[in-house]
Design a protein around this motif. Structure first.
Motif, PDB file in Angstrom:
ATOM      1  N   THR A 124      -4.780   1.152  -4.368  1.00  0.00           N
ATOM      2  CA  THR A 124      -6.199   0.795  -4.190  1.00  0.00           C
ATOM      3  C   THR A 124      -7.094   2.037  -4.093  1.00  0.00           C
ATOM      4  O   THR A 124      -8.147   2.038  -3.464  1.00  0.00           O
ATOM      5  CB  THR A 124      -6.385  -0.218  -3.013  1.00  0.00           C
ATOM      6  N   ASP A 172     -10.334   0.860  -2.164  1.00  0.00           N
ATOM      7  CA  ASP A 172     -10.390   1.347  -0.783  1.00  0.00           C
ATOM      8  C   ASP A 172     -10.534   2.874  -0.760  1.00  0.00           C
ATOM      9  O   ASP A 172     -11.182   3.425   0.136  1.00  0.00           O
ATOM     10  CB  ASP A 172      -9.124   0.917  -0.020  1.00  0.00           C
ATOM     11  N   ASP A 219      -5.251 -10.602   1.265  1.00  0.00           N
ATOM     12  CA  ASP A 219      -5.233  -9.511   2.255  1.00  0.00           C
ATOM     13  C   ASP A 219      -5.686 -10.078   3.602  1.00  0.00           C
ATOM     14  O   ASP A 219      -6.865 -10.444   3.765  1.00  0.00           O
ATOM     15  CB  ASP A 219      -6.237  -8.406   1.856  1.00  0.00           C
ATOM     16  N   VAL A 257      -0.704 -10.196   2.333  1.00  0.00           N
ATOM     17  CA  VAL A 257      -0.637  -8.770   2.673  1.00  0.00           C
ATOM     18  C   VAL A 257      -1.175  -8.591   4.092  1.00  0.00           C
ATOM     19  O   VAL A 257      -2.335  -8.917   4.373  1.00  0.00           O
ATOM     20  CB  VAL A 257      -1.454  -7.941   1.654  1.00  0.00           C
ATOM     21  N   CYS A 292      -2.665  -6.587   6.983  1.00  0.00           N
ATOM     22  CA  CYS A 292      -3.465  -5.361   7.002  1.00  0.00           C
ATOM     23  C   CYS A 292      -3.605  -4.823   8.422  1.00  0.00           C
ATOM     24  O   CYS A 292      -3.936  -5.573   9.347  1.00  0.00           O
ATOM     25  CB  CYS A 292      -4.863  -5.624   6.450  1.00  0.00           C
ATOM     26  N   THR A 327      -6.089  -2.967   9.569  1.00  0.00           N
ATOM     27  CA  THR A 327      -7.410  -2.535   9.089  1.00  0.00           C
ATOM     28  C   THR A 327      -7.995  -1.410   9.934  1.00  0.00           C
ATOM     29  O   THR A 327      -8.586  -0.468   9.403  1.00  0.00           O
ATOM     30  CB  THR A 327      -8.357  -3.753   9.073  1.00  0.00           C
ATOM     31  N   HIS A 343      -0.684  -3.248   4.219  1.00  0.00           N
ATOM     32  CA  HIS A 343      -1.861  -2.432   3.860  1.00  0.00           C
ATOM     33  C   HIS A 343      -2.291  -1.724   5.151  1.00  0.00           C
ATOM     34  O   HIS A 343      -2.802  -2.363   6.071  1.00  0.00           O
ATOM     35  CB  HIS A 343      -2.963  -3.362   3.336  1.00  0.00           C
ATOM     36  N   SER A 381       3.869   1.790   6.974  1.00  0.00           N
ATOM     37  CA  SER A 381       4.209   1.169   5.677  1.00  0.00           C
ATOM     38  C   SER A 381       5.724   1.166   5.491  1.00  0.00           C
ATOM     39  O   SER A 381       6.308   0.169   5.030  1.00  0.00           O
ATOM     40  CB  SER A 381       3.542   1.930   4.526  1.00  0.00           C
ATOM     41  N   GLN A 421       0.685  -1.501  -0.241  1.00  0.00           N
ATOM     42  CA  GLN A 421      -0.630  -1.078  -0.738  1.00  0.00           C
ATOM     43  C   GLN A 421      -0.962   0.299  -0.160  1.00  0.00           C
ATOM     44  O   GLN A 421      -0.683   0.577   1.011  1.00  0.00           O
ATOM     45  CB  GLN A 421      -1.713  -2.082  -0.313  1.00  0.00           C
ATOM     46  N   ASN A 427      -6.412   5.831   4.037  1.00  0.00           N
ATOM     47  CA  ASN A 427      -5.419   4.755   3.874  1.00  0.00           C
ATOM     48  C   ASN A 427      -4.013   5.347   3.844  1.00  0.00           C
ATOM     49  O   ASN A 427      -3.845   6.565   3.760  1.00  0.00           O
ATOM     50  CB  ASN A 427      -5.638   4.070   2.514  1.00  0.00           C
TER      51      ASN A 427
END
Ligand SMILES: CC(=O)SCCNC(=O)CCNC(=O)[C@H](O)C(C)(C)COP(=O)(O)OP(=O)(O)OC[C@H]1O[C@@H](n2cnc3c(N)ncnc32)[C@H](O)[C@@H]1OP(=O)(O)O
Ligand SMILES: CC(=O)C(=O)O
Length: 522
Positions: A8, A12, A142, A173, A175, A177, A204, A216, A228, A240
């Motif tokens: 992404t 992102d 997401d 997914v 996340c 965030t 993510h 991850s 992601q 990210n």
């Protein structure tokens, strides 16, 4: 086990401060990622801006070999149907084969950010996905703030995933965030999710706690099959999850064959090309692909590396297209010099007295402010000079530099004159104007020397760096100048140190010139 890589960078990644790709940049990045073997490329948010719409229009004309293009978007607005929601319609108009929709998991976000009832959010998630499923080949969901949402209200967080499942999401997914989750929390939560949800799961992560890569990998360890992330870890706030670290960790450390060996060798190239396109500053210490990632400085390390590189390297740099470097400094021993000698293709025995002499000279000069780790041309000259292999190409009889501003509304003028003596005794006296005193000195010096060394007209100075060494003494401080030069074939860096900035620049300039002549075997 296999893992799908979902990049992404173009969505992102562009939320990163200072990054703004043009459409052409985005196409270039997408092609690099495709060659590299990424499975999904999120190209942008067509409901957000015309540039992203143009990207989706344009990318259709390029035949990608490996990747599918995904368009990002939000669940429909509460007051609109999907048919009326311009963002959902833009997503369909993009004709991307994959749609990735984010929705709210955290009850706090539902009531505070969306300001709707909790049950409305569940309906919105389900019917947005069901609507898209009818029009788009693959639909991913997401689950924004999944881990924070789960910690606050696990039951509701899981209900949002059930809604996504009912809506037909092919992947859900999870996340992180806000990037605040720790790896052991994340692993335990994923285990709970797996008991309730049989839809394939993705991850993510954001890097606010510097754990995006670790999280991850932990997710993969707990059975997640889509990761992601963003090249070089670009992204909003602290970025990210960095695919440049995740991919080799998956492949080399966890044995997950997410890309081929040949594609993995492009890691360095992909990382640096995308950094260039993003116009972001170099990250020297970047794991795997940074210039320092395999740079060895301490004498003890270099001595062991010469015996077997595995002693101080977690992988062989060539596997990911990087290379080993050995730095020479006052922390060197004879092994550093031996490595350099071999790198330069010179035939000098490690026990030759010139080697120990060079170690001692470098330690002494570094004590005076020289730094050789970035100025390898000056170091090579030092070594070869001690062996009598660098002739006295010319003698400087004197120079004068004038920097003056004659009138208030005029730019200053810099002018230099030099007197140099050629090996045959002829003296040359030249003057040069410049964009500042150092430039003027360079012009005058080159004008004189090119008369008897025409090859010097191939040199261009491409970088000039000044560092003040002992700042506490103000204008009496010592100055270190590093100059990078090129002749169109190679690049080299030289160093000069003096209390006087012009003299420091002159020393670095002269080393650059002498290096060129020495390399030409003159
Ligand atoms: C976690 C993430 O990274 S999500 C992606 C974040 N990225 C971006 O925001 C970049 C692209 N964004 C944009 O171009 C714009 O914000 C747009 C076009 C999407 C929306 O612009 P605007 O309509 O002017 O709204 P604005 O940006 O001020 O506010 C966002 C709106 O989306 C709503 N929203 C937030 N999340 C969602 C969601 N999952 N589903 C539906 N609506 C949502 C907000 O409640 C807010 O609605 P409101 O205007 O009724 O208060
Ligand atoms: C969707 C997304 O970008 C996030 O939740 O971080």
């Amino acid at each position: 086990m296999s893992v799908l890589l979902y990049d992404t960078t173009l969505r992102d990644g562009t939320q990163s401060e200072d990054i703004s790709f043009t459409v052409e940049d985005k196409i270039h990045v997408a092609k690099l990622l495709d060659e590299f073997g990424i499975h999904y490329i999120e190209g942008g948010w067509p409901g957000s801006n015309p540039k992203d719409i143009e990207f989706f229009r344009s990318i259709k004309q390029h035949n990608l070999k490996n990747a599918r293009i995904s368009a990002f978007g939000a669940t429909r607005r509460a007051k609109l149907t999907c048919d009326d929601d311009p963002s959902i319609q833009a997503l369909l108009e993009s004709e991307a084969p994959v749609a990735c929709i984010f929705g709210k998991t955290w009850d706090f976000h539902v009531t505070t950010a969306l300001q709707i009832e909790l049950h409305q959010n569940l309906e919105i998630i389900e019917d947005t996905l069901a609507y898209l499923k009818k029009h788009v080949d693959q639909v991913f969901y997401d689950a924004e703030h999944f881990f924070d949402g789960y910690k606050a209200n696990p039951d509701y967080a899981l209900q949002t995933l059930q809604a996504a499942k009912r809506g037909g999401a092919e992947y859900i997914v999870l996340c992180d965030t806000n990037g605040g989750t720790l790896p052991f929390e994340l692993g335990a939560i994923i285990e709970e999710v797996k008991k309730q949800i049989d839809t394939p799961l993705g991850i993510h992560c954001h890097n606010d706690s510097e754990l995006a890569v670790a999280n991850s990998l932990t997710a993969v360890k707990h059975g997640i099959t889509q990761v992601q992330g963003v090249i070089n870890g670009f992204g909003e706030r602290c970025g990210n999850a960095n695919l440049i670290s995740i991919i080799p960790n998956l492949k080399l450390k966890m044995g997950i064959d997410c890309i081929s060996d040949e594609q993995l060798r492009k890691l360095y190239h992909v990382s640096h090309s995308i950094r260039e396109l993003a116009n972001m500053a170099e990250w020297k210490n970047q794991p795997y692909t940074g210039k320092s990632a395999f740079a060895h400085k301490g004498g003890i390390h270099v001595s062991a590396i010469l015996k077997n590189p595995d002693t101080y390297e977690h992988i062989a740099p060539e596997i990911i297209g990087n290379q080993r470097r050995v730095l020479v400094s006052d922390l060197s021993g004879r092994s550093n010099i031996q490595y350099k000698i071999e790198e330069m293709g010179l035939d000098i025995d490690i026990n030759d007295p010139s080697v120990q002499e060079l170690v001692n000279t470098i330690k002494e000069l570094e004590n005076q402010g020289y730094a050789y780790e970035g100025a390898e041309a000056s170091m090579e000259l030092l070594l070869q000079k001690s062996r009598g292999l660098v002739p006295d190409y010319f003698k400087l009889r004197g120079y004068r530099v004038i920097d003056e501003r004659r009138e208030q509304d005029k730019e200053p003028i810099s002018e230099a004159t030099v007197r140099v003596e050629a090996p045959n005794g002829d003296t040359y006296h030249t003057a040069g104007l410049g964009n500042g005193p150092v430039d003027a000195l360079n012009t005058a010096l080159r004008k004189a020397l090119e008369q008897f060394y025409p090859v010097l007209n191939e040199i261009t100075l491409i970088d000039y760096k000044v560092r003040i060494l002992n700042t506490t003494v103000g204008t009496k401080a010592k100055t270190r100048v590093l100059i990078e030069s090129t002749d169109g074939k190679t690049r080299w860096t030289t160093v000069g140190v003096h209390n006087d900035i012009i003299r420091a620049s002159y020393l670095a300039l002269v080393d650059s010139i002498r290096y060129k002549l020495y390399k030409e075997n003159i």
